[in-house]
Design an enzyme around this catalytic site. Structure first.
Site, mmCIF file in Angstrom:
data_model
loop_
_atom_site.group_PDB
_atom_site.id
_atom_site.type_symbol
_atom_site.label_atom_id
_atom_site.label_comp_id
_atom_site.label_asym_id
_atom_site.label_seq_id
_atom_site.Cartn_x
_atom_site.Cartn_y
_atom_site.Cartn_z
ATOM 1 N N ARG A 188 16.156 -0.410 4.591
ATOM 2 C CA ARG A 188 15.617 -0.892 3.617
ATOM 3 C C ARG A 188 16.412 -0.982 2.322
ATOM 4 O O ARG A 188 17.459 -0.574 2.488
ATOM 5 C CB ARG A 188 14.096 -0.328 3.304
ATOM 6 C CG ARG A 188 13.995 1.404 3.182
ATOM 7 C CD ARG A 188 13.183 2.119 3.797
ATOM 8 N NE ARG A 188 11.785 1.658 3.561
ATOM 9 C CZ ARG A 188 10.551 2.159 3.979
ATOM 10 N NH1 ARG A 188 10.912 3.169 4.733
ATOM 11 N NH2 ARG A 188 9.703 1.649 3.594
ATOM 12 N N PRO B 138 0.766 -1.077 -0.005
ATOM 13 C CA PRO B 138 -0.003 -0.012 -0.060
ATOM 14 C C PRO B 138 0.926 1.278 -0.149
ATOM 15 O O PRO B 138 1.278 1.587 1.048
ATOM 16 C CB PRO B 138 -0.823 -0.148 1.324
ATOM 17 C CG PRO B 138 0.013 -0.764 2.288
ATOM 18 C CD PRO B 138 1.079 -1.567 1.241
ATOM 19 N N GLU B 139 0.887 2.099 -1.093
ATOM 20 C CA GLU B 139 1.306 3.503 -1.182
ATOM 21 C C GLU B 139 0.003 4.096 -1.746
ATOM 22 O O GLU B 139 -1.096 3.496 -1.627
ATOM 23 C CB GLU B 139 2.460 3.553 -2.008
ATOM 24 C CG GLU B 139 3.659 2.848 -1.340
ATOM 25 C CD GLU B 139 5.164 3.222 -2.334
ATOM 26 O OE1 GLU B 139 5.118 4.252 -2.842
ATOM 27 O OE2 GLU B 139 5.862 2.196 -2.392
ATOM 28 N N LYS C 43 -1.507 7.657 3.117
ATOM 29 C CA LYS C 43 -1.887 6.202 3.212
ATOM 30 C C LYS C 43 -3.019 5.971 3.922
ATOM 31 O O LYS C 43 -3.199 4.856 4.193
ATOM 32 C CB LYS C 43 -0.701 5.423 3.506
ATOM 33 C CG LYS C 43 0.573 5.780 2.346
ATOM 34 C CD LYS C 43 1.856 5.348 2.778
ATOM 35 C CE LYS C 43 2.901 5.826 1.985
ATOM 36 N NZ LYS C 43 4.458 5.414 2.751
#
Length: 298
Positions: A276, A2-3, A61
């Site tokens: 990340r 989800p973006e 979001k």
DNA sequence: ACTTACACCTGCCAGC
DNA sequence: TGCTGGCAGGTGTAAG
């Protein structure tokens, strides 16, 4: 998955199918997704049962179902969350966390109301749901979240001003939801690749035109994703399936380590960044001198 | 006020 | 087969 584009697809799907319906019952199957609700699971349920859903809204979001009493059911999908719509009685998903039973009014007053299940499914449970008191217009829980670049009231010049005062790497700024919301790791890398900008360039070393150009690329890549994400809808099924369509075909940088850059053919590189990964073309996106020295590159 | 590291979860995959 | 480590689209919090 989800973006912003994915959450917008969910928002639009919920809007189409649940506005006007009433929450008949709520079943919390795991306490963690409602951890942000200070009432606890029982209070969460009590605050929702009997309420009518009047709108579905989004910022960045986050999404929320505005309720007739002025409260809101606020949600975030985290890394793995889904909001699914089902006919009642469909088999439970392995990671089903919260089940809502909705009473949907009939097409006309002569027809009986139908029942629909809205389910919050979330494997990793970084996402969550909470009732926001008086939050129908904008939940107080998310006032710190900036407007997103799709929002007509997003202020480009304010973004440029604030970004140019920050020493942080420009990718970090794109991911800062208090500065610009809705951008995640994928769209940050894609927009930086399109802008031919290395993510470790500090904000205060960038010019206004460069940042405006970057903003244009953020909007473009999100718009393209949104156009393709809109197809994953079925009549009674809000498909929040991130593996589909768009990602396999249209990514230029994210996840493309070792594959040739679509502009110059140089292999895309992956580096660790903020716990990340960042993907970029080492030839089109030149690193700043300090960053390359620190990384030991040339 | 800004900056950064880390905790919070589960599952999958490669390598041994 | 089973173990281990690394990795995954995010954000709140706490400490500098």
């Amino acid at each position: 998955m989800p973006e912003l584009p994915e959450v917008e697809v969910v928002r639009a799907g919920l809007e189409r199918h649940v506005v006007g319906s009433t929450i008949a019952s709520v079943e919390v199957l795991h306490p963690r997704p409602v951890r942000r609700d200070h009432r606890g699971s029982t209070g969460f349920v009590a605050a929702l049962v009997g309420q009518r859903i009047v709108a579905v809204r989004r910022r960045g979001k986050y999404f929320w179902l505005a309720l007739a009493n002025g409260d809101a059911l606020l949600g975030h999908l985290g890394m793995s969350g889904q909001m699914l719509l089902h006919e009642p009685g469909a088999a439970d998903e392995r990671h089903l966390r919260v089940r809502f039973t909705l009473r949907v009014p009939g097409p006309d007053s002569a027809r009986p109301p139908a029942t629909l299940e809205m389910r919050f499914v979330d494997q990793r449970m970084f996402g969550g749901l909470a009732v926001s008191e008086g939050g129908a217009e904008l939940p107080t829980e998310i006032v710190h979240i900036a407007r997103d670049p799709i929002d007509p009231e997003f202020d480009d010049e304010e973004f440029v001003r604030r970004a140019r005062r920050r020493t942080s790497a420009v990718k970090r700024l794109l991911l800062d939801q208090g500065l610009i919301s809705g951008v995640g790791n994928i769209y940050a890398d894609e927009a930086l690749w399109r802008a031919k900008l290395h993510g470790e360039r500090p904000g205060d070393r960038l010019t206004g035109p460069v940042l405006r150009d970057l903003l244009g690329h953020v909007r473009a890549v999100m718009g393209e994703a949104l156009a393709q994400g809109g197809t994953s809808f079925d009549a009674l099924y809000v498909n929040v399936n991130g593996e589909s369509g768009y990602f396999d075909r249209s990514l230029d940088a994210y996840g493309q380590e070792g594959r040739p850059c679509g502009r110059c053919g140089t292999p895309i590189r992956r580096v660790a960044f903020m716990n990340r990964s960042s993907y970029f073309c080492p030839s089109c996106q030149r690193p700043p001198r300090t960053a390359s020295r620190r990384a030991g590159g040339r």
